[in-house]
Design a protein around this motif. Structure first.
Motif, PDB file in Angstrom:
ATOM      1  N   VAL A 181       0.790  -1.248   0.126  1.00 23.74           N
ATOM      2  CA  VAL A 181      -0.053   0.044  -0.077  1.00 23.74           C
ATOM      3  C   VAL A 181       0.690   0.535   0.379  1.00 23.74           C
ATOM      4  N   VAL A 182       0.787   2.186  -1.011  1.00 27.14           N
ATOM      5  CA  VAL A 182       1.382   3.215  -1.002  1.00 27.14           C
ATOM      6  C   VAL A 182       0.845   4.814  -0.942  1.00 27.14           C
ATOM      7  N   ALA A 183       1.552   5.587  -0.227  1.00 27.28           N
ATOM      8  CA  ALA A 183       0.913   6.823  -0.643  1.00 27.28           C
ATOM      9  C   ALA A 183       2.098   8.072  -0.973  1.00 27.28           C
ATOM     10  N   HIS A 184       2.012   8.960  -1.197  1.00 29.17           N
ATOM     11  CA  HIS A 184       3.198  10.330  -1.484  1.00 29.17           C
ATOM     12  C   HIS A 184       2.396  11.300  -0.404  1.00 29.17           C
TER      13      HIS A 184
ATOM     14  N   SER B 168      -4.350   2.624   8.123  1.00 29.34           N
ATOM     15  CA  SER B 168      -4.002   2.149   8.987  1.00 29.34           C
ATOM     16  C   SER B 168      -5.286   0.925  10.638  1.00 29.34           C
ATOM     17  N   HIS B 169      -5.882   1.758   9.718  1.00 24.00           N
ATOM     18  CA  HIS B 169      -6.197   1.154  10.943  1.00 24.00           C
ATOM     19  C   HIS B 169      -7.298  -0.649  10.779  1.00 24.00           C
TER      20      HIS B 169
ATOM     21  N   ASN C 281       1.700 -11.300   3.363  1.00 19.88           N
ATOM     22  CA  ASN C 281       2.136 -10.174   3.475  1.00 19.88           C
ATOM     23  C   ASN C 281       1.878  -8.618   3.584  1.00 19.88           C
ATOM     24  N   LEU C 282       1.592  -7.434   4.521  1.00 18.61           N
ATOM     25  CA  LEU C 282       1.373  -6.511   3.921  1.00 18.61           C
ATOM     26  C   LEU C 282       2.385  -5.512   4.460  1.00 18.61           C
ATOM     27  N   LEU C 283       2.952  -4.231   3.541  1.00 16.49           N
ATOM     28  CA  LEU C 283       4.327  -3.489   2.735  1.00 16.49           C
ATOM     29  C   LEU C 283       3.032  -2.508   2.996  1.00 16.49           C
TER      30      LEU C 283
ATOM     31  N   VAL D  24       0.264  -3.505  -5.942  1.00 14.05           N
ATOM     32  CA  VAL D  24       0.731  -2.698  -5.404  1.00 14.05           C
ATOM     33  C   VAL D  24      -0.616  -1.899  -5.429  1.00 14.05           C
ATOM     34  N   LEU D  25      -1.624  -1.167  -4.355  1.00 10.42           N
ATOM     35  CA  LEU D  25      -2.070  -0.581  -4.663  1.00 10.42           C
ATOM     36  C   LEU D  25      -1.599   1.415  -3.904  1.00 10.42           C
TER      37      LEU D  25
END
Length: 556
Positions: free
Chosen positions: A225-228, A250-251, A261-263, A300-301
């Motif tokens: 999970v990606v965010a800028h 994050s909840h 696995n969560l990254l 990848v989200l």
């Protein structure tokens, strides 16, 4: 004291009338003249972006200003500081100032930008990329309006409108009135107190990573999970208010995660062609022997701009194939939206990666180039929409209720993928995050308020920034192995270069035009000439005054 002064002036008047006229009258004019207006006004200005990306310069290249103010209505703008209001701004007027080699351009912004008419806001947002697209030698600044700055603009507008003289057929009276108005109008000399801009050496873009290991096997696939977090606009410091919203659900992080696995990756430099993500991928795929990205990545989200709207769009470079984890996420998003949030319109948007473009459209394309299955979820249907990178994207444009709803959509869909709920026959309207696990809107609103009150342009967020440290703290509360990643530009062939002098103090000094000195010299010469003639012909003048003031004799 006053009695003595009165006696002196009385004796002077009786003994020498011409001397009295020459000395006494100017003294009276000086004494009764009004107090001078404030000679200078100091205010803060924010310089347009200046950066280099892949060797290509963008934005303004200059930061020094010391020239007289004019508005764009003036005929001659060369070596003048052109002041424009946002309400009257247009690209043609801006280009007029650049074509005439203006000394600088200052664009004034209202304090409450969210109250601006939407057509003006939309027009300016569409013009921001064009303003940044080419290298500009002229220094360009932005300033927040106040009463004094508006007064300066009004007086400068008056001076600018009187720059052009009437045609020759106009009467001499009109010409004299215009000349007098031009000479007596107030002008302003605009001066910046800062130095010339220079490149910032060894600047580091900071990104954050955290993870949760799955349970049930050693070789589990990974969901990323990606965010800028950085923001962008024509003036980086004004991003103090701007928000390019990201969410990090994050909840959804559980104590025990099964099957995956969560990254989580919070990237920096997102608005500069995703430099943080680019370097992170290089570190994990090219320079290490052990990484979750080198194992089986399910998908990848990427999350981008989810703070408003009643639509959600899954942007993909390649449509997912049936039976893959990314296809499962697509179907789970469709199910959650249709079953739990029917007011939301969900769609998939397919756009191929164009490697010929200078800038990638979405963050997931960085992963797609490295052959990792990825997509971006956003409420925007296109990457070209101006609100992604604008100083007009202010806090009131974020709807906390919609942001909370979109967060729930992401969380529910990911949870259904992680626990394989659809294959287990769980209905689509089954809500996993209820009661204490729900998104707390008050807490979310506080986070948004805090984020929008911080400067988040990449040039301003260093490794000691409160933005980075606060994000790191919150990630550490839910994730394991939280660590930082730094990106520095290559010294020989830098991918990016940032420049300083983004915020300066500008002084507006009240001045008179050059013609005022000429008119004043003519008036002084005329006054002295009249006094000379009066002294040379004092006898005649005295006889006339006596004849006028002497009472007539009464007839007997």
């Amino acid at each position: 004291m006053f009695e003595e002064a009165s006696e002196v002036f009385d004796n002077m008047f009786k003994s020498s009338f011409p001397l009295t006229f020459i000395v006494f009258i100017p003294a009276v004019l000086i004494l009764v003249s009004p107090l001078p207006a404030e000679a200078a006004h100091e205010f803060t200005v924010y310089r347009m972006q200046q950066y280099d990306l892949q060797g290509q310069p963008y934005g303004t290249r200059n930061a020094i200003l010391n020239t007289e103010a004019r508005t764009v209505e003036a005929e001659v703008l060369s070596r003048r500081c052109v002041i424009m209001r946002l309400a009257d701004f247009s690209y043609d007027k801006y280009q007029k100032a650049l074509r005439q080699s203006a000394g600088a351009v200052v664009i004034t912004l209202p304090k409450n930008m969210s109250a601006m008419p939407q057509d003006i806001v939309q027009q300016f947002m569409e013009l921001e990329p064009e303003m940044l697209a080419t290298e500009t030698i002229v220094p360009v600044y932005f300033a927040m309006e106040d009463d004094e700055l508006l007064s300066i603009y009004t007086q400068t507008l008056t001076s600018s409108s009187s720059d052009s003289f009437p045609p020759l057929c106009s009467c001499w009276c009109d010409l004299f009135v215009l000349l007098l108005h031009t000479a007596t109008a107030n002008g302003f000399q605009m001066v910046t107190s800062g130095a010339q801009s220079k490149a910032i050496s060894d600047w580091a873009i900071t990104s954050l990573e955290g993870r949760l290991a799955g349970v049930g096997g050693e070789d589990l696939p990974t969901i990323v999970v990606v965010a800028h977090y950085d923001s962008f606009g024509v003036a980086p410091v004004i991003q103090l208010w701007s928000l390019c919203m990201f969410i990090l659900p994050s909840h959804i992080v559980f104590n025990r995660v099964y099957r995956y696995n969560l990254l989580f990756f919070v990237s920096g430099g997102g608005k500069f062609n995703y430099q943080g993500t680019k370097r992170w991928l290089e570190e994990n795929l090219d320079h290490t022997d052990s990484s979750l990205l080198q194992d089986n990545v399910a998908f990848v989200l990427c999350l981008d701009t989810l703070g408003n709207g009643d639509s959600l769009h899954l942007h993909v470079s390649k449509p997912p194939k049936e039976g893959t984890p990314q296809y499962s996420l697509l179907k789970e998003l469709e199910m959650v939206v249709s079953s739990q949030y029917p007011e939301v319109k969900f769609s998939m948007v397919h756009k191929k990666i164009n490697l010929a473009d200078d800038m990638l459209a979405w963050e997931h394309e960085r992963f797609g180039i490295r052959r990792l299955p990825a997509f971006t979820l956003s409420h925007l249907p296109s990457h070209r929409l101006a609100q992604r990178s604008s100083i007009m994207d202010v806090r009131p444009h974020v709807d906390v209720k919609r942001l909370s709803r979109n967060t729930k959509v992401v969380a529910e869909a990911l949870a259904r993928v992680i626990y394989n709920l659809t294959e287990k026959g769980a209905p689509g309207d089954l809500q996993i995050f209820t009661e204490q696990m729900q998104v707390q809107e008050e807490q979310l609103s506080a986070v948004v308020d805090w984020l929008t009150a911080q400067p988040r342009a990449a040039q301003l967020v260093d490794k000691d920034s409160s933005v980075v440290s606060t994000l790191e703290y919150h990630l550490g509360r839910y994730l394991k192995d939280v660590k930082r990643h730094y990106v520095k530009a290559d010294k020989r062939d830098p991918e990016f270069v940032f420049y300083d002098q983004l915020k300066q103090t500008m002084n507006a000094y009240r001045v008179k035009p050059a013609i005022f000195d000429l008119l004043l010299a003519v008036c002084i010469a005329a006054y002295l000439g009249m006094m000379y003639l009066a002294i040379q012909n004092f006898g005649v003048l005295y006889s006339v005054v006596r004849r006028i003031t002497q009472p007539k004799a009464k007839a007997h």
